[in-house]
Design a protein around this motif. Structure first.
Motif, PDB file in Angstrom:
ATOM      1  N   ALA A  57      11.085   7.111  11.828  1.00 11.64           N
ATOM      2  CA  ALA A  57      12.215   6.295  11.399  1.00 11.64           C
ATOM      3  C   ALA A  57      13.447   7.140  11.110  1.00 11.64           C
ATOM      4  CB  ALA A  57      11.835   5.489  10.161  1.00 11.64           C
ATOM      5  N   ASN A  58      14.582   6.521  11.272  1.00  9.58           N
ATOM      6  CA  ASN A  58      15.850   7.108  10.853  1.00  9.58           C
ATOM      7  C   ASN A  58      15.776   7.439   9.364  1.00  9.58           C
ATOM      8  OD1 ASN A  58      18.745   6.927   9.820  1.00  9.58           O
ATOM      9  ND2 ASN A  58      19.067   6.758  12.024  1.00  9.58           N
ATOM     10  N   VAL A  59      16.380   8.545   8.963  1.00 13.10           N
ATOM     11  CA  VAL A  59      16.300   8.962   7.556  1.00 13.10           C
ATOM     12  C   VAL A  59      16.903   7.926   6.614  1.00 13.10           C
ATOM     13  CG1 VAL A  59      16.211  11.424   8.023  1.00 13.10           C
ATOM     14  CG2 VAL A  59      18.440  10.306   7.818  1.00 13.10           C
ATOM     15  N   ARG A  60      17.761   7.060   7.126  1.00 12.61           N
ATOM     16  CA  ARG A  60      18.390   6.047   6.275  1.00 12.61           C
ATOM     17  C   ARG A  60      17.671   4.696   6.323  1.00 12.61           C
ATOM     18  NH1 ARG A  60      23.423   7.640   4.384  1.00 12.61           N
ATOM     19  NH2 ARG A  60      24.275   9.523   5.329  1.00 12.61           N
ATOM     20  N   GLU A  61      16.599   4.627   7.085  1.00  9.50           N
ATOM     21  CA  GLU A  61      15.859   3.367   7.150  1.00  9.50           C
ATOM     22  C   GLU A  61      15.159   3.114   5.818  1.00  9.50           C
ATOM     23  OE1 GLU A  61      15.746   0.270   8.511  1.00  9.50           O
ATOM     24  OE2 GLU A  61      15.462   1.256  10.456  1.00  9.50           O
ATOM     25  N   GLU A  62      15.185   1.877   5.366  1.00  3.66           N
ATOM     26  CA  GLU A  62      14.602   1.533   4.077  1.00  3.66           C
ATOM     27  C   GLU A  62      13.098   1.279   4.215  1.00  3.66           C
ATOM     28  OE1 GLU A  62      16.863  -1.773   2.750  1.00  3.66           O
ATOM     29  OE2 GLU A  62      18.733  -0.647   2.609  1.00  3.66           O
ATOM     30  N   ARG A  63      12.356   1.800   3.256  1.00  2.00           N
ATOM     31  CA  ARG A  63      10.901   1.682   3.317  1.00  2.00           C
ATOM     32  C   ARG A  63      10.436   0.230   3.324  1.00  2.00           C
ATOM     33  NH1 ARG A  63       6.749   5.364   2.161  1.00  2.00           N
ATOM     34  NH2 ARG A  63       4.738   4.311   1.942  1.00  2.00           N
ATOM     35  N   ASP A  64      11.100  -0.619   2.534  1.00  5.18           N
ATOM     36  CA  ASP A  64      10.634  -2.003   2.461  1.00  5.18           C
ATOM     37  C   ASP A  64      10.817  -2.736   3.782  1.00  5.18           C
ATOM     38  OD1 ASP A  64      13.422  -2.125   2.246  1.00  5.18           O
ATOM     39  OD2 ASP A  64      13.377  -3.871   0.928  1.00  5.18           O
ATOM     40  N   VAL A  65      11.783  -2.323   4.588  1.00  7.98           N
ATOM     41  CA  VAL A  65      11.967  -2.931   5.903  1.00  7.98           C
ATOM     42  C   VAL A  65      10.816  -2.535   6.829  1.00  7.98           C
ATOM     43  CG1 VAL A  65      13.444  -3.038   7.953  1.00  7.98           C
ATOM     44  CG2 VAL A  65      14.472  -3.086   5.669  1.00  7.98           C
ATOM     45  N   LEU A  66      10.420  -1.265   6.789  1.00  8.77           N
ATOM     46  CA  LEU A  66       9.286  -0.818   7.595  1.00  8.77           C
ATOM     47  C   LEU A  66       7.988  -1.467   7.118  1.00  8.77           C
ATOM     48  CD1 LEU A  66      10.101   2.986   7.971  1.00  8.77           C
ATOM     49  CD2 LEU A  66      10.669   1.107   9.515  1.00  8.77           C
ATOM     50  N   GLU A  67       7.851  -1.640   5.818  1.00  8.18           N
ATOM     51  CA  GLU A  67       6.677  -2.334   5.294  1.00  8.18           C
ATOM     52  C   GLU A  67       6.647  -3.782   5.768  1.00  8.18           C
ATOM     53  OE1 GLU A  67       7.105  -1.718   1.118  1.00  8.18           O
ATOM     54  OE2 GLU A  67       6.030   0.203   1.125  1.00  8.18           O
ATOM     55  N   ALA A  68       7.831  -4.396   5.851  1.00  5.32           N
ATOM     56  CA  ALA A  68       7.910  -5.772   6.350  1.00  5.32           C
ATOM     57  C   ALA A  68       7.479  -5.846   7.808  1.00  5.32           C
ATOM     58  CB  ALA A  68       9.326  -6.314   6.182  1.00  5.32           C
ATOM     59  N   GLN A  69       7.906  -4.860   8.618  1.00  9.92           N
ATOM     60  CA  GLN A  69       7.502  -4.824  10.023  1.00  9.92           C
ATOM     61  C   GLN A  69       5.984  -4.697  10.140  1.00  9.92           C
ATOM     62  OE1 GLN A  69       9.669  -1.792  12.204  1.00  9.92           O
ATOM     63  NE2 GLN A  69      11.526  -2.215  11.042  1.00  9.92           N
ATOM     64  N   ASN A  70       5.405  -3.802   9.339  1.00  5.30           N
ATOM     65  CA  ASN A  70       3.956  -3.623   9.379  1.00  5.30           C
ATOM     66  C   ASN A  70       3.231  -4.893   8.957  1.00  5.30           C
ATOM     67  OD1 ASN A  70       4.239  -1.004  10.220  1.00  5.30           O
ATOM     68  ND2 ASN A  70       3.623  -0.066   8.289  1.00  5.30           N
ATOM     69  N   ALA A  71       3.732  -5.536   7.900  1.00  6.75           N
ATOM     70  CA  ALA A  71       3.108  -6.779   7.431  1.00  6.75           C
ATOM     71  C   ALA A  71       3.189  -7.857   8.499  1.00  6.75           C
ATOM     72  CB  ALA A  71       3.789  -7.250   6.142  1.00  6.75           C
ATOM     73  N   MET A  72       4.295  -7.892   9.215  1.00  8.92           N
ATOM     74  CA  MET A  72       4.477  -8.878  10.280  1.00  8.92           C
ATOM     75  C   MET A  72       3.488  -8.635  11.414  1.00  8.92           C
ATOM     76  SD  MET A  72       8.074  -9.670  12.191  1.00  8.92           S
ATOM     77  CE  MET A  72       8.303 -11.005  13.356  1.00  8.92           C
ATOM     78  N   MET A  73       3.337  -7.374  11.815  1.00  6.72           N
ATOM     79  CA  MET A  73       2.399  -7.068  12.894  1.00  6.72           C
ATOM     80  C   MET A  73       0.962  -7.336  12.474  1.00  6.72           C
ATOM     81  SD  MET A  73       4.012  -3.716  14.821  1.00  6.72           S
ATOM     82  CE  MET A  73       4.652  -2.876  13.366  1.00  6.72           C
ATOM     83  N   LYS A  74       0.618  -7.053  11.227  1.00  7.90           N
ATOM     84  CA  LYS A  74      -0.729  -7.343  10.736  1.00  7.90           C
ATOM     85  C   LYS A  74      -0.982  -8.850  10.695  1.00  7.90           C
ATOM     86  CE  LYS A  74      -2.245  -4.996   7.200  1.00  7.90           C
ATOM     87  NZ  LYS A  74      -2.270  -4.389   5.843  1.00  7.90           N
ATOM     88  N   HIS A  75       0.042  -9.602  10.304  1.00  8.80           N
ATOM     89  CA  HIS A  75      -0.063 -11.068  10.298  1.00  8.80           C
ATOM     90  C   HIS A  75      -0.301 -11.586  11.712  1.00  8.80           C
ATOM     91  CE1 HIS A  75       0.969 -15.214   9.056  1.00  8.80           C
ATOM     92  NE2 HIS A  75       1.613 -15.274  10.210  1.00  8.80           N
ATOM     93  N   LEU A  76       0.437 -11.050  12.665  1.00  7.13           N
ATOM     94  CA  LEU A  76       0.325 -11.513  14.046  1.00  7.13           C
ATOM     95  C   LEU A  76      -0.979 -11.069  14.707  1.00  7.13           C
ATOM     96  CD1 LEU A  76       3.998 -10.875  15.215  1.00  7.13           C
ATOM     97  CD2 LEU A  76       2.893 -13.109  14.913  1.00  7.13           C
ATOM     98  N   ALA A  77      -1.528  -9.956  14.256  1.00  4.38           N
ATOM     99  CA  ALA A  77      -2.742  -9.416  14.882  1.00  4.38           C
ATOM    100  C   ALA A  77      -3.890 -10.417  14.855  1.00  4.38           C
ATOM    101  CB  ALA A  77      -3.160  -8.119  14.198  1.00  4.38           C
ATOM    102  N   ALA A  78      -3.906 -11.261  13.837  1.00  6.24           N
ATOM    103  CA  ALA A  78      -4.984 -12.250  13.710  1.00  6.24           C
ATOM    104  C   ALA A  78      -4.673 -13.538  14.458  1.00  6.24           C
ATOM    105  CB  ALA A  78      -5.231 -12.553  12.233  1.00  6.24           C
ATOM    106  N   ARG A  79      -3.481 -13.609  15.073  1.00  8.88           N
ATOM    107  CA  ARG A  79      -3.043 -14.882  15.648  1.00  8.88           C
ATOM    108  C   ARG A  79      -2.651 -14.809  17.113  1.00  8.88           C
ATOM    109  NH1 ARG A  79      -2.108 -14.417  10.392  1.00  8.88           N
ATOM    110  NH2 ARG A  79      -2.377 -16.258   9.046  1.00  8.88           N
TER     111      ARG A  79
END
Length: 318
Positions: A57-79
Motif C-alpha cells: 500500500a501507499n504510505v498514506r493509505e489508511e489502515r481502516d480502508v484496507l481493513e474494509a477491503q479485506n472484510a469485503m473480500m471475506k464477505h464475498l468469498a462465501a457468496r
C-alpha cells in the motif's frame, strides 16, 4: 482531493517484493509488477506453479480502508466465486507492516482483462452484467466504517470534481464538453439506494475467459455510495470506443437487472451517472498527470473517453 498519495508513490524493487513474500507469507516466488494508480502490486509466481498478488500500500493509505477491503473480500468469498481471497501471513495476519508500508497477499485470478478483448460479444457483456448483479446482491447488508470515506472517485462527489478540476483539461473542446455536462447534470439522488460498492469495475479490473467473466479484481476504490453506481461505472468503460454506446451497454444492463432489479429512480439515474463517471475520469486524469507525467497508467482510457463522450452528448437516449 487527497492527491498527496500520488506524490508519495515510491518504487519498490522486485527483489524486495520477493523477499517480503517469502519472509512474511512463506511464498517463494518470482515477482512481476502490475500497473497501479496509487500502490505497488506484484504477481507472485511460486515454484509450484501457484500464483498470488502481493499488494504494497501507499504510505498514506489508511489502515481502516484496507481493513474494509479485506472484510469485503471475506464477505464475498462465501457468496461468489469470482473475487479474490485474502491470504494470511505465516502468523495468520491479514496485513503485515514492512518499512512503514502495509502489505497484503491475495489469491490470483486467471483470465485476460476485458479491455484487451477487441471483439466483445453480447454473450460476454450479458455475463458481465449478471456477475455485476450478483456482486450487488452479495453486498446487500455488508458495511464497514472504512468504506464511509471522502474519496475523489465517489460518484456522489462528481459535480464537485468537475467544478474543481474541469478547467485543467488541456483540450479546449473536451474541456468545454465536460464543463457543459457538469453544468447541465440532471440527477435526482434522494431516492437512490446506497451501499458499499466495488467502485472501479473498469475494463481492466474485469477478467474474462471466452464469453465468461471469471474475475472482478482490485477493491482499492470501494466506497459507500449509490448502489446503481456499480453498474454505471462498469457501463462507462464498456461503451468506450463503441459505435453505438447505448446498444453496447444493453446486454450489460439486461444481465444486471436479471440478478439485481433496479428501481425506477435507479433506471433514470443510470445514464447521467455513466456520463458523470467519464467526465470525472477526464478531470482526475488531467489533475493527476500534472503531478505524475511519467505514470502512463493515469492516462489509460483517456483517448477512448474523448472519442465516446460526444456520442453520449448528442444521443439523448436514457
Amino acid at each position: 482531493m487527497r492527491d498527496s498519495r500520488l506524490r508519495s508513490v515510491e518504487r519498490v524493487d522486485i527483489i524486495f517484493a520477493q523477499a517480503i513474500a517469502e519472509k512474511y507469507f512463506g511464498i517463494q516466488a518470482s515477482a512481476s509488477e502490475l500497473p497501479s494508480e496509487r500502490d505497488r502490486n506484484f504477481v507472485l509466481s511460486a515454484r509450484g506453479g501457484e500464483k498470488f498478488v502481493l499488494k504494497i500500500a501507499n504510505v498514506r493509505e489508511e489502515r481502516d480502508v484496507l481493513e474494509a477491503q479485506n472484510a469485503m473480500m471475506k464477505h464475498l468469498a462465501a457468496r461468489v466465486s469470482f473475487c479474490p481471497r485474502v491470504v494470511g501471513s505465516r502468523l495468520g495476519e491479514e496485513m503485515v507492516t514492512v518499512a512503514g508500508r502495509l502489505v497484503r497477499v491475495l489469491s490470483y485470478l486467471p483470465g485476460r482483462p476485458l479491455g484487451t478483448v477487441a471483439s466483445q460479444s453480447p454473450e460476454l457483456l450479458h455475463d458481465l452484467g449478471r456477475k455485476l448483479g450478483r456482486l450487488s446482491a452479495a453486498l446487500v447488508g455488508f458495511d464497514h466504517p472504512g468504506a464511509h470515506r471522502e474519496f475523489y472517485w465517489d460518484l456522489a462527489r462528481g459535480a464537485q470534481i468537475i467544478n474543481d478540476f474541469g478547467t485543467r483539461i488541456n483540450t479546449d473542446w473536451l474541456r468545454d464538453l465536460v464543463l457543459s455536462f457538469g453544468k447541465n447534470l440532471c440527477l435526482s439522488v434522494d431516492k437512490l439506494r446506497t451501499s458499499v460498492i466495488h467502485g472501479d469495475l473498469n475494463d481492466y479490473n474485469v477478467l474474462v475467459d471466452g464469453d465468461e467473466v471469471v474475475g472482478l479484481i482490485d477493491f482499492g476504490d470501494m466506497v459507500y455510495t449509490y448502489t446503481v453506481g456499480e453498474l454505471a461505472i462498469a457501463v462507462a468503460y464498456v461503451v468506450l470506443g463503441k459505435e453505438n454506446p447505448y446498444a453496447a451497454a444493453a446486454p450489460v444492463i439486461a444481465g444486471y437487472r436479471e440478478e439485481f432489479p433496479l428501481t425506477k429512480e435507479e433506471v433514470e439515474a443510470l445514464w447521467p451517472l455513466v456520463r458523470l463517471r467519464l467526465c470525472m475520469s477526464v478531470c482526475i486524469a488531467a489533475h493527476q498527470q500534472a503531478q505524475q507525467p511519467e505514470n502512463e497508467y493515469l492516462g489509460v482510457s483517456q483517448a477512448l473517453i474523448a472519442e465516446t463522450l460526444p456520442k453520449l452528448a448528442t444521443d439523448r437516449h436514457g
